[in-house]
Design a protein around this motif. Structure first.
Motif, PDB file in Angstrom:
ATOM      1  N   LYS A  19      33.111 -15.644 -15.930  1.00 45.98           N
ATOM      2  CA  LYS A  19      34.479 -15.395 -16.667  1.00 45.98           C
ATOM      3  C   LYS A  19      34.819 -16.403 -17.644  1.00 45.98           C
ATOM      4  O   LYS A  19      35.529 -16.399 -18.674  1.00 45.98           O
ATOM      5  N   LEU A  20      34.418 -17.749 -17.200  1.00 42.59           N
ATOM      6  CA  LEU A  20      34.720 -18.847 -18.234  1.00 42.59           C
ATOM      7  C   LEU A  20      33.929 -19.070 -19.399  1.00 42.59           C
ATOM      8  O   LEU A  20      34.174 -19.659 -20.393  1.00 42.59           O
ATOM      9  N   GLY A  21      32.787 -18.042 -19.473  1.00 37.84           N
ATOM     10  CA  GLY A  21      31.787 -18.105 -20.553  1.00 37.84           C
ATOM     11  C   GLY A  21      30.976 -19.201 -20.634  1.00 37.84           C
ATOM     12  O   GLY A  21      30.500 -19.503 -21.869  1.00 37.84           O
ATOM     13  N   MET A  22      30.950 -19.946 -19.522  1.00 41.12           N
ATOM     14  CA  MET A  22      29.940 -21.015 -19.477  1.00 41.12           C
ATOM     15  C   MET A  22      28.352 -20.832 -19.250  1.00 41.12           C
ATOM     16  O   MET A  22      28.303 -19.540 -18.276  1.00 41.12           O
ATOM     17  N   THR A  23      27.465 -21.434 -19.271  1.00 45.35           N
ATOM     18  CA  THR A  23      26.146 -21.080 -18.983  1.00 45.35           C
ATOM     19  C   THR A  23      26.033 -21.830 -17.681  1.00 45.35           C
ATOM     20  O   THR A  23      26.782 -22.799 -17.292  1.00 45.35           O
ATOM     21  N   GLU A  87      38.271 -21.336 -21.127  1.00 43.61           N
ATOM     22  CA  GLU A  87      37.938 -20.172 -21.743  1.00 43.61           C
ATOM     23  C   GLU A  87      38.423 -20.083 -23.273  1.00 43.61           C
ATOM     24  O   GLU A  87      37.646 -19.309 -23.887  1.00 43.61           O
ATOM     25  N   ALA A  88      38.982 -21.149 -23.851  1.00 43.24           N
ATOM     26  CA  ALA A  88      39.174 -21.212 -25.227  1.00 43.24           C
ATOM     27  C   ALA A  88      38.225 -21.973 -25.935  1.00 43.24           C
ATOM     28  O   ALA A  88      38.025 -22.095 -27.110  1.00 43.24           O
ATOM     29  N   GLU A  89      37.376 -22.732 -25.251  1.00 40.18           N
ATOM     30  CA  GLU A  89      36.564 -23.955 -25.859  1.00 40.18           C
ATOM     31  C   GLU A  89      35.256 -22.943 -26.479  1.00 40.18           C
ATOM     32  O   GLU A  89      34.791 -21.947 -25.917  1.00 40.18           O
ATOM     33  N   THR A  90      34.681 -23.310 -27.568  1.00 36.66           N
ATOM     34  CA  THR A  90      33.720 -22.817 -28.333  1.00 36.66           C
ATOM     35  C   THR A  90      32.389 -23.409 -27.579  1.00 36.66           C
ATOM     36  O   THR A  90      32.551 -24.437 -27.183  1.00 36.66           O
ATOM     37  N   PRO A  91      31.261 -22.708 -27.828  1.00 40.01           N
ATOM     38  CA  PRO A  91      29.943 -23.435 -27.289  1.00 40.01           C
ATOM     39  C   PRO A  91      29.875 -24.794 -27.975  1.00 40.01           C
ATOM     40  O   PRO A  91      29.410 -25.657 -27.572  1.00 40.01           O
ATOM     41  N   ARG A  94      31.904 -27.254 -26.230  1.00 44.34           N
ATOM     42  CA  ARG A  94      31.491 -27.777 -24.974  1.00 44.34           C
ATOM     43  C   ARG A  94      30.137 -28.449 -25.018  1.00 44.34           C
ATOM     44  O   ARG A  94      29.940 -29.533 -24.309  1.00 44.34           O
ATOM     45  N   ARG A  95      29.277 -28.170 -26.276  1.00 44.25           N
ATOM     46  CA  ARG A  95      28.206 -29.073 -26.283  1.00 44.25           C
ATOM     47  C   ARG A  95      28.494 -30.471 -26.947  1.00 44.25           C
ATOM     48  O   ARG A  95      27.796 -31.578 -26.410  1.00 44.25           O
ATOM     49  N   LEU A  96      29.646 -30.913 -27.766  1.00 49.04           N
ATOM     50  CA  LEU A  96      29.812 -32.006 -27.850  1.00 49.04           C
ATOM     51  C   LEU A  96      30.391 -32.677 -26.899  1.00 49.04           C
ATOM     52  O   LEU A  96      30.314 -33.872 -26.632  1.00 49.04           O
ATOM     53  N   LEU A  97      31.201 -32.059 -25.883  1.00 46.45           N
ATOM     54  CA  LEU A  97      31.607 -32.719 -24.847  1.00 46.45           C
ATOM     55  C   LEU A  97      30.730 -33.043 -23.866  1.00 46.45           C
ATOM     56  O   LEU A  97      30.616 -34.350 -23.298  1.00 46.45           O
ATOM     57  N   ALA A  98      29.544 -32.399 -23.690  1.00 51.16           N
ATOM     58  CA  ALA A  98      28.496 -32.697 -22.905  1.00 51.16           C
ATOM     59  C   ALA A  98      27.595 -33.915 -23.418  1.00 51.16           C
ATOM     60  O   ALA A  98      27.330 -34.872 -22.759  1.00 51.16           O
ATOM     61  N   LEU A  99      27.700 -34.043 -24.872  1.00 54.23           N
ATOM     62  CA  LEU A  99      26.902 -35.249 -25.492  1.00 54.23           C
ATOM     63  C   LEU A  99      28.005 -36.149 -25.243  1.00 54.23           C
ATOM     64  O   LEU A  99      27.286 -37.383 -24.900  1.00 54.23           O
ATOM     65  N   ALA A 100      29.198 -36.043 -25.477  1.00 53.49           N
ATOM     66  CA  ALA A 100      30.133 -37.498 -25.326  1.00 53.49           C
ATOM     67  C   ALA A 100      30.062 -37.959 -24.049  1.00 53.49           C
ATOM     68  O   ALA A 100      29.985 -39.300 -23.780  1.00 53.49           O
TER      69      ALA A 100
END
Length: 120
Positions: A19-23, A87-91, A94-100
């Motif tokens: 539902k959150l569109g996460m992997t 839900e509003a985050e783009t892939p 999310r990738r930038l946040l993971a790297l940060a």
């Protein structure tokens, strides 16, 4: 009983993640698991430890009661503390946040300065 509980937790986690569109990899990283271990959790093959269960609840924005199947799915939801609008985050975001999250304090400060300069 444990098998039934593992399936309940796994099913609720998978539904919330989708539902959150996460992997699976994104959720696994946020809760501190490798992706194959998180996959076993979603399939109901293992029960999470208490710390992982807590981080899972926060990451997916679900109350522990919903994950445990003791509250109807329409109630007991709460917003994730780190990312209230997942839900509003783009892939890409999310990738930038993971790297940060992997950066030390000095590099994170440098990234913040670059991002600030780019938004001007």
């Amino acid at each position: 009983m444990n098998e039934e509980l593992a399936i309940t937790i796994g099913t609720a986690a998978r539904e919330a993640r989708e539902k959150l569109g996460m992997t699976r990899a994104e959720v696994a990283e946020r809760v501190g698991l490798v992706e194959p271990a998180y996959g076993r959790l979603e399939r109901g093959k293992v029960l999470p430890s208490v710390p992982v269960f807590h981080r899972l609840s926060l990451t997916l924005g679900l109350s522990p009661e919903v994950l445990l199947g003791t509250t109807p799915r329409g109630t007991g939801k709460k917003k994730p503390p780190r990312a209230p609008s997942l839900e509003a985050e783009t892939p890409e975001l999310r990738r930038l946040l993971a790297l940060a999250r992997r950066l030390d304090a000095e590099k994170l400060d440098a990234l913040l300065h670059v991002a600030t300069a780019l938004t001007r």
